[in-house]
Design a protein around this motif. Structure first.
Motif, PDB file in Angstrom:
ATOM      1  N   GLU A 185      45.199 -25.909  -0.835  1.00 35.77           N
ATOM      2  CA  GLU A 185      45.406 -26.397  -2.204  1.00 35.77           C
ATOM      3  C   GLU A 185      44.230 -27.236  -2.700  1.00 35.77           C
ATOM      4  O   GLU A 185      44.007 -27.358  -3.904  1.00 35.77           O
ATOM      5  N   SER A 186      43.436 -27.782  -1.779  1.00 33.79           N
ATOM      6  CA  SER A 186      42.332 -28.652  -2.176  1.00 33.79           C
ATOM      7  C   SER A 186      41.260 -27.922  -2.979  1.00 33.79           C
ATOM      8  O   SER A 186      40.489 -28.555  -3.700  1.00 33.79           O
ATOM      9  N   ILE A 187      41.195 -26.585  -2.875  1.00 29.24           N
ATOM     10  CA  ILE A 187      40.151 -25.868  -3.616  1.00 29.24           C
ATOM     11  C   ILE A 187      40.357 -25.970  -5.119  1.00 29.24           C
ATOM     12  O   ILE A 187      39.432 -25.769  -5.897  1.00 29.24           O
ATOM     13  N   PHE A 188      41.578 -26.302  -5.558  1.00 27.88           N
ATOM     14  CA  PHE A 188      41.838 -26.369  -6.989  1.00 27.88           C
ATOM     15  C   PHE A 188      41.337 -27.656  -7.610  1.00 27.88           C
ATOM     16  O   PHE A 188      41.549 -27.912  -8.796  1.00 27.88           O
ATOM     17  N   ALA A 189      40.650 -28.493  -6.807  1.00 27.24           N
ATOM     18  CA  ALA A 189      39.964 -29.645  -7.389  1.00 27.24           C
ATOM     19  C   ALA A 189      38.864 -29.152  -8.321  1.00 27.24           C
ATOM     20  O   ALA A 189      38.485 -29.829  -9.274  1.00 27.24           O
ATOM     21  N   ASP A 190      38.325 -27.958  -8.049  1.00 25.16           N
ATOM     22  CA  ASP A 190      37.316 -27.344  -8.912  1.00 25.16           C
ATOM     23  C   ASP A 190      37.894 -26.037  -9.450  1.00 25.16           C
ATOM     24  O   ASP A 190      37.512 -24.945  -9.033  1.00 25.16           O
ATOM     25  N   VAL A 191      38.837 -26.175 -10.383  1.00 18.85           N
ATOM     26  CA  VAL A 191      39.600 -25.021 -10.860  1.00 18.85           C
ATOM     27  C   VAL A 191      38.696 -23.969 -11.484  1.00 18.85           C
ATOM     28  O   VAL A 191      38.861 -22.769 -11.258  1.00 18.85           O
ATOM     29  N   ARG A 192      37.731 -24.402 -12.269  1.00 17.97           N
ATOM     30  CA  ARG A 192      36.915 -23.445 -13.038  1.00 17.97           C
ATOM     31  C   ARG A 192      36.240 -22.413 -12.134  1.00 17.97           C
ATOM     32  O   ARG A 192      36.323 -21.212 -12.372  1.00 17.97           O
ATOM     33  N   ASN A 193      35.564 -22.890 -11.073  1.00 15.42           N
ATOM     34  CA  ASN A 193      34.864 -21.967 -10.182  1.00 15.42           C
ATOM     35  C   ASN A 193      35.823 -21.222  -9.262  1.00 15.42           C
ATOM     36  O   ASN A 193      35.622 -20.052  -8.947  1.00 15.42           O
ATOM     37  N   THR A 194      36.894 -21.905  -8.850  1.00 12.47           N
ATOM     38  CA  THR A 194      37.847 -21.295  -7.923  1.00 12.47           C
ATOM     39  C   THR A 194      38.551 -20.100  -8.544  1.00 12.47           C
ATOM     40  O   THR A 194      38.696 -19.046  -7.920  1.00 12.47           O
ATOM     41  N   VAL A 195      39.000 -20.257  -9.776  1.00 11.47           N
ATOM     42  CA  VAL A 195      39.778 -19.207 -10.436  1.00 11.47           C
ATOM     43  C   VAL A 195      38.997 -17.902 -10.501  1.00 11.47           C
ATOM     44  O   VAL A 195      39.534 -16.823 -10.226  1.00 11.47           O
ATOM     45  N   SER A 196      37.725 -17.964 -10.858  1.00 10.54           N
ATOM     46  CA  SER A 196      36.931 -16.734 -11.000  1.00 10.54           C
ATOM     47  C   SER A 196      36.813 -15.996  -9.663  1.00 10.54           C
ATOM     48  O   SER A 196      36.879 -14.761  -9.622  1.00 10.54           O
ATOM     49  N   ILE A 197      36.651 -16.746  -8.568  1.00 12.89           N
ATOM     50  CA  ILE A 197      36.533 -16.111  -7.247  1.00 12.89           C
ATOM     51  C   ILE A 197      37.851 -15.457  -6.844  1.00 12.89           C
ATOM     52  O   ILE A 197      37.888 -14.316  -6.382  1.00 12.89           O
ATOM     53  N   LEU A 198      38.962 -16.186  -7.053  1.00 14.80           N
ATOM     54  CA  LEU A 198      40.266 -15.637  -6.672  1.00 14.80           C
ATOM     55  C   LEU A 198      40.626 -14.415  -7.520  1.00 14.80           C
ATOM     56  O   LEU A 198      41.295 -13.493  -7.045  1.00 14.80           O
ATOM     57  N   GLU A 199      40.206 -14.421  -8.770  1.00 15.40           N
ATOM     58  CA  GLU A 199      40.460 -13.256  -9.629  1.00 15.40           C
ATOM     59  C   GLU A 199      39.747 -12.024  -9.082  1.00 15.40           C
ATOM     60  O   GLU A 199      40.283 -10.915  -9.095  1.00 15.40           O
ATOM     61  N   GLU A 200      38.517 -12.202  -8.594  1.00 16.42           N
ATOM     62  CA  GLU A 200      37.779 -11.076  -8.000  1.00 16.42           C
ATOM     63  C   GLU A 200      38.493 -10.574  -6.746  1.00 16.42           C
ATOM     64  O   GLU A 200      38.540  -9.372  -6.490  1.00 16.42           O
ATOM     65  N   ILE A 201      39.037 -11.498  -5.957  1.00 13.99           N
ATOM     66  CA  ILE A 201      39.764 -11.107  -4.742  1.00 13.99           C
ATOM     67  C   ILE A 201      40.982 -10.273  -5.111  1.00 13.99           C
ATOM     68  O   ILE A 201      41.257  -9.228  -4.502  1.00 13.99           O
ATOM     69  N   GLN A 202      41.732 -10.718  -6.125  1.00 11.44           N
ATOM     70  CA  GLN A 202      42.927  -9.981  -6.542  1.00 11.44           C
ATOM     71  C   GLN A 202      42.572  -8.604  -7.110  1.00 11.44           C
ATOM     72  O   GLN A 202      43.336  -7.652  -6.950  1.00 11.44           O
ATOM     73  N   LYS A 203      41.426  -8.504  -7.781  1.00 12.12           N
ATOM     74  CA  LYS A 203      41.014  -7.207  -8.328  1.00 12.12           C
ATOM     75  C   LYS A 203      40.797  -6.172  -7.214  1.00 12.12           C
ATOM     76  O   LYS A 203      40.926  -4.967  -7.444  1.00 12.12           O
ATOM     77  N   LEU A 204      40.478  -6.651  -6.019  1.00 12.76           N
ATOM     78  CA  LEU A 204      40.302  -5.739  -4.880  1.00 12.76           C
ATOM     79  C   LEU A 204      41.638  -5.247  -4.345  1.00 12.76           C
ATOM     80  O   LEU A 204      41.688  -4.347  -3.508  1.00 12.76           O
ATOM     81  N   GLY A 205      42.736  -5.848  -4.812  1.00 14.51           N
ATOM     82  CA  GLY A 205      44.064  -5.485  -4.314  1.00 14.51           C
ATOM     83  C   GLY A 205      44.550  -6.382  -3.202  1.00 14.51           C
ATOM     84  O   GLY A 205      45.588  -6.122  -2.583  1.00 14.51           O
ATOM     85  N   ILE A 206      43.797  -7.450  -2.928  1.00 16.49           N
ATOM     86  CA  ILE A 206      44.145  -8.397  -1.856  1.00 16.49           C
ATOM     87  C   ILE A 206      45.029  -9.494  -2.446  1.00 16.49           C
ATOM     88  O   ILE A 206      44.792  -9.986  -3.536  1.00 16.49           O
ATOM     89  N   GLN A 207      46.055  -9.889  -1.688  1.00 18.58           N
ATOM     90  CA  GLN A 207      46.928 -10.964  -2.131  1.00 18.58           C
ATOM     91  C   GLN A 207      46.307 -12.322  -1.800  1.00 18.58           C
ATOM     92  O   GLN A 207      45.510 -12.436  -0.883  1.00 18.58           O
TER      93      GLN A 207
END
Length: 694
Positions: free
Chosen positions: A571-593
């Protein structure tokens, strides 16, 4: 995870707990919404939905423009966003549009919540429906006869005045609210009732308003009651055109907002103070420290940071219970407060840890204050007639010699504190540049860790994830283990944090991901049931610019479907929400949960969790551990499950060790679990055995 990150997590959880307690009261009395800096709606309460006639699903994720009635000018909204964007509170009246096209008015207070850099990260708006009052005001302007009838029955203070403040008319509410004789009041002046500190500015604003012939303006000021006390009013001032008379008349409609202002003060205090000690919290302390450091760069005055940790408080807390433990914390806070100067600042970082900012102080005086604190703790703390000896350990860092940024100063003071805690305790240590290099074990372990990567000394264990209702395996978490040929098995708690600090977590994490995917694909080829494997990913890995490409390459090399992979982030990664969200969105686009590990102890907010690109929340085991004995943990888990279900997220509880905990989780709506009650982490062959049973 180091001590400082844990401190951040505890402080954030205490904020969430405290805010949850006022949620119910606010939901029943005010129209509440939370938005991000882009105006996107993150949360609305039931009264908001009821008033706007939209469902919560129709509002969440939408821009506030969905409610725009077209009544207000662009300049109106420009001024609003300028105010809240600068971190200031905006108050005013807004006409909104319901889903059916009808209009309604609200009195709004928009409060920006600032991050540690002083920038708005969220806006909370507290509104009240004033449609009836606005309709009454419109009728006042249209018909003097209607005006008198309405004014006599209004709960607001309504008056007609001359430009110089003389009353021409006062409504009966002046008698009901302020307890004035109406006949006497009509011969007096409004400005005489306005608080002296605000009288001049109000008169000046009214004069400029009449000169420019504007329609209306709003202002807050204190208004005097007949007993000499003051209430806070929100005044709407309108200029009345009189066709028969060229003289100016001013209509003032004043609403008593004293109660609302008190609520705002409580909310602000709660957001920036620790509920138990009433000390500033970490957020408040960091903001003050940052400001003071900017001033010191010009003045060159010195400061000191003291990190304080109560010795053996955990055992005392377990002995006397959490309620009595809170009393110990409060008395310890009092000891610290009495030992420092009025100009210094003390904050509670969370748990039994405090931090002090000593301003304009030489190093010799800092040592004197430290010794005074230690001496104060030599006296026993009395709780319910029982005496307890609670000593403390203190780490010291001086500005500017030990750091010039808030983070560096606190980190170095914490390093000094660690030296004291690992020794005799009940003492202090001033930071020295050699402290970080004093641990021979740490240096040897780092060297061994580097060799372990080359010599493939790591192996994986898998802990099953279970559907509580069916008792079936639905997934597994992949956990790295280290067997050194001389030192034997080394606990993850010793080497994971070291890998994080040294950056070795990046190549280690890549090996863990590749080996996990390879093993699961091998099990699939052997005919074992399909399941999703969860692999932990660190902040350092996510910061690697090649991380996404590495994940793609590993999936291609192992031929594992992205649907069989889940990446767990803390949960600590959300201290930097702006950069974190973009990376996680790319992960989800690959079909990974994507799942959030240790949820409830860090930076995330239940109110905007829907907008994060995640699939699953893992409830931290600290809540599960005392679920069957602690009502607060029970309530927090229920809140997490309810909100997660409402936004379509999965929830899994980790650290389940007893059947009673599992039963309560099901009762609270949580159907997935992981923990020693079901299975410890297993080596490959042992895990295959339970797969065969399934």
């Amino acid at each position: 995870m180091n001590r400082f990150e844990k401190q951040q997590q505890v402080e954030m959880q205490e904020r969430i707990d405290a805010l949850l307690k006022i949620d119910y009261a606010l939901d029943k009395s005010a129209i509440v919404a939370i938005t991000n800096p882009q105006g996107e709606i993150l949360f609305v309460n039931d009264l908001f939905c009821e008033t706007a006639q939209y469902s919560r699903e129709e509002l969440i994720g939408q821009n506030h423009r969905i409610l725009n009635s077209g009544y207000h000018s662009k300049e109106f909204f420009k001024n609003m966003y300028k105010t809240i964007g600068s971190g200031e509170i905006w108050r005013g009246e807004i006409r909104n549009k319901k889903k059916n096209g009808s209009f309604y008015w609200v009195q709004a207070t928009i409060v920006p919540f600032l991050n540690e850099k002083g920038k708005p990260e969220q806006y909370i708006s507290i509104r009240s429906d004033i449609t009836k009052e606005k309709l009454l005001e419109e009728e006042v302007i249209q018909s003097n006869e209607k005006y008198r009838l309405i004014a006599e029955n209004s709960v607001n203070l309504i008056a007609l005045i001359e430009p110089d403040g003389r009353f021409n008319y006062v409504s009966p509410s002046f008698k009901n609210i302020l307890n004035y004789d109406l006949a006497t009041l009509e011969t007096s002046n409004l400005f005489d009732l306005v608080h002296f500190d605000e009288r001049g500015a109000f008169a000046k604003k009214l004069k400029a308003f009449l000169k420019k012939k504007k329609c209306n303006f709003e202002r807050e000021f204190r208004l005097k009651c007949s007993n000499g006390e003051y209430i806070i009013v929100e005044a709407s001032i309108s200029h009345l055109d009189n066709d028969k008379d060229s003289s100016d008349q001013v209509l003032i409609v004043m609403k008593d907002i004293t109660g609302r202002k008190e609520t705002e003060k409580r909310i602000f205090h709660l957001a920036y103070h620790d509920a138990l000690t009433n000390f500033p919290n970490r957020r408040s302390f960091m903001s003050q420290l940052r400001n003071d450091l900017m001033e010191r760069k010009k003045s060159k005055e010195k400061m000191s940071i003291l990190m304080i940790d109560l010795d053996n408080f955990k055992s005392i807390n377990e002995q006397i219970g959490h309620d009595n433990g809170d009393l110990v914390i409060q008395q310890a806070a009092s000891n610290i407060k009495e030992s420092i100067r009025p100009t210094d600042m003390v904050a509670r970082m969370g748990g039994d840890e405090f931090i002090i900012l000593l301003k304009d102080v030489e190093q010799e005086e800092t040592v004197m204050i430290v010794q005074r604190i230690l001496s104060k703790f030599n006296s026993p703390i009395t709780v319910n007639g029982n005496d307890f000896i609670v000593s403390c350990s203190i780490g010291v860092a001086h500005y500017p010699v030990h750091g010039q940024s808030p983070e560096e100063l606190i980190r170095n003071a914490d390093s000094a504190l660690s030296i004291v805690k690992s020794g005799t305790k009940n003492n202090y240590q001033v930071f020295d540049q050699t402290i970080e290099n004093q641990s021979l074990e740490r240096r040897l372990l780092e060297s061994a860790l580097r060799s372990a990567l080359k010599e493939e000394q790591f192996f994986l264990e898998f802990q099953p994830k279970i559907n509580i209702e069916t008792n079936k395996i639905i997934g597994a978490e992949s956990l790295v283990r280290w067997h050194h040929h001389d030192l034997g098995t080394i606990p993850p708690g010793k080497f994971i944090s070291l890998a994080e600090e040294t950056g070795l977590i990046v190549p280690m994490g890549e090996w863990i991901l590749r080996e996990s995917c390879r093993q699961v694909k091998a099990w699939q080829n052997e005919g074992f049931p399909d399941f999703v494997v969860s692999v932990n990913v660190s902040v350092r890995q996510l910061e690697d610019p090649d991380f996404i490409e590495k994940v793609k390459r590993i999936l291609e090399e192992t031929s594992l479907s992205p649907m069989s992979l889940e990446l767990e982030v803390t949960e600590s990664i959300f201290a930097d929400v702006r950069n974190t969200v973009s990376i996680l969105e790319e992960i989800q686009k690959l079909g990974i949960q994507v799942s959030v590990d240790d949820f409830g102890t860090g930076y995330s907010s239940l109110s905007y969790i829907k907008n994060l690109p995640i699939n699953t929340l893992k409830i931290d085991q600290s809540f599960v551990r005392d679920l069957h004995t602690n009502e607060e943990s029970n309530a927090i888990i229920m809140a997490i499950v309810n909100i997660a279900n409402s936004v379509g997220l999965n929830v899994i509880a980790e650290g389940v060790e007893m059947e009673e905990q599992a039963n309560l989780l099901v009762k609270n709506g949580c159907k997935l679990a992981q923990g020693y009650f079901y299975s410890k982490p297993l080596k490959k062959d042992d895990f295959e055995k339970i797969l065969q049973v399934q």
